[in-house]
Design an enzyme around this catalytic site. Structure first.
Site, mmCIF file in Angstrom:
data_model
loop_
_atom_site.group_PDB
_atom_site.id
_atom_site.type_symbol
_atom_site.label_atom_id
_atom_site.label_comp_id
_atom_site.label_asym_id
_atom_site.label_seq_id
_atom_site.Cartn_x
_atom_site.Cartn_y
_atom_site.Cartn_z
ATOM 1 N N TYR A 4 0.794 -1.225 0.000
ATOM 2 C CA TYR A 4 0.000 0.000 0.000
ATOM 3 C C TYR A 4 0.831 1.281 0.000
ATOM 4 O O TYR A 4 0.261 2.379 0.022
ATOM 5 C CB TYR A 4 -0.977 -0.008 1.182
ATOM 6 N N LYS A 11 3.087 -14.602 4.791
ATOM 7 C CA LYS A 11 3.353 -15.584 3.723
ATOM 8 C C LYS A 11 4.872 -15.743 3.640
ATOM 9 O O LYS A 11 5.484 -15.562 2.576
ATOM 10 C CB LYS A 11 2.724 -15.072 2.411
ATOM 11 N N ASP A 56 -2.993 -17.747 3.271
ATOM 12 C CA ASP A 56 -3.949 -18.588 2.533
ATOM 13 C C ASP A 56 -4.632 -19.584 3.470
ATOM 14 O O ASP A 56 -5.847 -19.787 3.414
ATOM 15 C CB ASP A 56 -3.283 -19.290 1.337
ATOM 16 N N ASP A 71 -6.378 -6.160 5.144
ATOM 17 C CA ASP A 71 -7.486 -5.603 4.373
ATOM 18 C C ASP A 71 -8.389 -6.729 3.878
ATOM 19 O O ASP A 71 -9.617 -6.708 4.035
ATOM 20 C CB ASP A 71 -6.894 -4.819 3.183
ATOM 21 N N ASP A 98 -12.441 -8.137 5.298
ATOM 22 C CA ASP A 98 -13.670 -8.313 4.507
ATOM 23 C C ASP A 98 -14.194 -9.742 4.671
ATOM 24 O O ASP A 98 -15.398 -9.974 4.725
ATOM 25 C CB ASP A 98 -13.409 -8.028 3.016
#
Ligand code: ATP
Length: 324
Positions: A117, A163, A196, A220, A224
């Site tokens: 970002y 990750k 994941d 982020d 959601d």
């Protein structure tokens, strides 16, 4: 008296912020609101999505209440977070309807200043490249925040999400720093998952999570997903907190598909205002409003369509306010 900068922004941002002010106005607290512009409409009218004047108002306020920005979100909210140096983004995923969604209740502590970002993208002959920035300092600061938050709120476990198997240097540094900070908090259980796998565990074992600490992009996306676990984006608030500023906003965006219809769920923004009340040291009112929201959702009549009712955004807010 508290000086609050109010930035409704675009689409349903206008509607949910107005609804939230209706609730705040019912409290025996003196708020002095300064409205400021930002977003797509501001860009059309003033030629800039985030005017300097808005940044100044936000910086000088005791707290900022933000609605949503549409296409210009990256230039508005991402920049505002940076300008205000709000290094943490708190996103509580809490079920307001336990009978429907179970007792899901965990906090996502999202690093708010770096990762992909930073917007460091460039075109190359083959396509494009984006750089991901992870620093030791920011990883340390966000991990500290997560452990301290866990301790202060009586949570017993903090999970790091990354990750690091693929992004060995960047996410590897984040993971390593997390475990270094963890050494100071021996009474708090720690673990870590790949992002994941986390996406799956949130669906299969959501009750296993208490506090998740993660980098900007994963935070982020997972928030959601968290919204989906507890009834949708209309339910999830967020707080951007720094050493000197706090900005409070719903996790959802401007929702152009339902904007202007008066059917947006105001809960996420009202709960964001509750996080603002916590930040201002007015927690008793925050808890009261939360209790009322749970009751109102359970009653199920004076609620917006996403919650099974047919009240408008403003009607639902007025009903909540009437119970204060
Ligand atoms: P933006 O580009 O501003 O992020 P978007 O439509 O891509 O807008 P969201 O605004 O987050 O993203 O909306 C995603 C979906 O969730 C839309 O279908 C929208 O109608 C729904 N939604 C978002 N917020 C609410 C809300 N407060 N009440 C009801 N539905 C909502």
């Amino acid at each position: 008296m508290y000086n609050i900068a109010v930035i409704p922004g675009d689409g349903i941002g206008q509607e949910v912020v107005e609804a939230t002010i209706t609730v705040l106005d019912k409290l025996p607290i003196d708020f002095n609101y300064t409205y400021a512009q930002a977003g797509d409409k501001c860009n059309e009218e003033q030629g800039v999505p985030l005017p300097e004047e808005t940044i100044k108002i936000a910086k000088e306020a005791d707290a900022v209440l933000f609605g949503a920005a549409g296409e210009t979100a990256a230039d508005v909210i991402v920049r505002l977070r940076r300008e205000l140096n709000t290094f943490v983004n708190l996103r509580p995923v809490k079920s307001m309807q336990p009978e429907k969604y179970g007792n899901i209740d965990f906090m996502i502590v999202r690093e708010n200043t770096e990762d992909l970002y930073i917007g460091d993208e460039e075109e190359t002959p083959e396509g494009a490249i984006a750089r991901k920035k992870i620093t030791k300092a920011a990883s340390e600061k966000i991990s500290e925040y997560a452990f301290k938050y866990a301790k202060d709120t009586g949570r017993s476990k903090v999970t790091a999400v990354h990750k690091a198997n693929v992004l060995k240097l960047s996410d590897g540094l984040f993971k390593k720093t997390f475990y270094e900070v963890a050494e100071k908090y021996t009474d708090i259980e720690t673990n870590d998952f790949y992002v994941d796998a986390t996406a799956m565990y949130l669906i299969t074992n959501p009750l296993d999570f208490e506090v998740i600490v993660t980098t900007n992009l994963y935070g982020d996306i997972l928030s959601d997903e968290g919204a989906g676990l507890v009834g949708g984006l209309g339910m999830i608030p967020s707080a951007n907190i720094g050493d000197e500023n706090g900005l409070f906003e719903p996790v959802h965006g401007s929702a152009p598909d339902i904007a202007g219809q008066g059917i947006a769920d105001p809960v996420a923004t009202i709960l964001s205002a509750c996080m603002m009340l916590d930040y201002l040291g007015e927690s008793s009112y925050a808890r009261k409003i939360e209790e009322i929201i749970i009751d109102v959702i359970q009653e199920g009549t004076n609620v917006t369509p996403d919650l099974g009712g047919n009240a408008s955004t403003q009607e639902m807010a007025e009903y909540i306010a009437s119970k204060l």
